[in-house]
Enzyme design. Sequence first.
Site, PDB file in Angstrom:
ATOM      1  N   ASN A  45       0.815  -1.220   0.000  1.00  0.00           N
ATOM      2  CA  ASN A  45       0.000   0.000   0.000  1.00  0.00           C
ATOM      3  C   ASN A  45       0.848   1.269   0.000  1.00  0.00           C
ATOM      4  OD1 ASN A  45      -1.656  -2.060   2.129  1.00  0.00           O
ATOM      5  ND2 ASN A  45      -2.684  -1.372   0.251  1.00  0.00           N
ATOM      6  N   LEU A  63      -0.581  -0.143  -4.121  1.00  0.00           N
ATOM      7  CA  LEU A  63       0.252   0.848  -4.800  1.00  0.00           C
ATOM      8  C   LEU A  63       1.545   0.169  -5.262  1.00  0.00           C
ATOM      9  CD1 LEU A  63      -0.085   4.128  -2.643  1.00  0.00           C
ATOM     10  CD2 LEU A  63      -1.064   3.646  -4.877  1.00  0.00           C
ATOM     11  N   ILE A  96       1.472   6.863   0.793  1.00  0.00           N
ATOM     12  CA  ILE A  96       0.788   5.783   1.524  1.00  0.00           C
ATOM     13  C   ILE A  96      -0.701   5.784   1.206  1.00  0.00           C
ATOM     14  CG2 ILE A  96       0.307   4.796   3.802  1.00  0.00           C
ATOM     15  CD1 ILE A  96       2.626   6.539   4.875  1.00  0.00           C
ATOM     16  N   CYS A  97      -1.249   4.599   0.910  1.00  0.00           N
ATOM     17  CA  CYS A  97      -2.688   4.476   0.715  1.00  0.00           C
ATOM     18  C   CYS A  97      -3.289   3.990   2.029  1.00  0.00           C
ATOM     19  CB  CYS A  97      -2.982   3.485  -0.415  1.00  0.00           C
ATOM     20  SG  CYS A  97      -4.732   3.169  -0.649  1.00  0.00           S
ATOM     21  N   LEU A  98      -3.809   4.948   2.812  1.00  0.00           N
ATOM     22  CA  LEU A  98      -4.347   4.612   4.130  1.00  0.00           C
ATOM     23  C   LEU A  98      -5.602   5.455   4.342  1.00  0.00           C
ATOM     24  CD1 LEU A  98      -3.978   3.173   6.881  1.00  0.00           C
ATOM     25  CD2 LEU A  98      -2.480   5.033   7.569  1.00  0.00           C
TER      26      LEU A  98
END
Lengths: 157, 173
Positions: free
Chosen positions: A85, A129, A93-95
């Site tokens: 991610n 990602l 960051i994909c959060l």
Amino acid sequence: MSRIVKEYKKIKKVLEGHGEAFENLIVQLAPVNEYDLLSWKATIRGPSDTPYNGFSIGLTIKIPSDYPISPPMVKFEPYKMPHCNVNFQTGEICLDILTRQHWSPAWDLLHVLKAIEQLLQEPVPESPLNVDIANILKEGDRTAYTGLVRYYFCGGT
Amino acid sequence: MSNYQEEHGIQDDAVSRTATDDNEATRQDIRTQLREIFRLYSSDEDHQEDNTTLLELLSQLIPESLQEEWLEQLDQHDKKGCPESFIDSLPRVSKRNLSSTSACSICFSVFLEDDYPLVVELPHCDHRFDLECISIWLSKSTTCPLCRDDVMSHKVKIDSSKAELEEDWGMYG
Ligand SMILES: [Zn+2]
Ligand SMILES: [Zn+2]
């Protein structure tokens, strides 16, 4: 007194040992410059039950002017971070909690680091990602996953 | 004689009660339809010219307070936050009901550090915040920062009860 000033005081207290919950996680969390609380650096320990165990991982945090109404902008930096991610080249960051839609102004930087720790423990290969790592995770090959993460950490490209 | 009148009295009552119930249903019906037309024509930008007359006519029929309320709900769709009227309606928490340690979860300030704290409570979850802090947040979101309760989901109930009280428009009665 602005919110980030209060947070800075709280963080100093926590890191001086008044908050054990963060002892295993945070090596460092401080503004780059004491006089500019809008730019922070953090170092966290790789969680013990993950391929990141034993590594120190760097993050940069930018505080927007309308913080905490808007979320902080957090990236892995300077290391290239192998995680499904995280964008390997940019550290993005994909959060979900870091998006405008899910962020709450009641959260602070300590919450954010906790959430990132959880992301290291529980990667989400469904919204990747880093497709290479996501694919290995989806195959459920834990050994290959650990191997790939460690290969990247030790300078692989 | 009196018996007969009494009987009639009761009968009249019964008749008028049913009539009122019917009226009530019709009113609610028309109200819903009007609201829908209002929504359609207020938001349809492609046919602005054709709508002006109808919208004007509608505007004359619908009380101003309702028009404002409906227009506010229309804005709502674009903004993603709560309408100002909702934020303004949040109940104040008086100083004596604040504990010495409780703080606002948005700015992290202890409420009583301010000599004149302006603190409000969200409906349903009762979480408390500085009015200033929660106003900014609710202009962009409809969730409670602490429990993520959708604060607007309770507004429907408040509205319908208010609507029933305000039913007396005098135009269909
Ligand atoms: Zn506040
Ligand atoms: Zn709440």
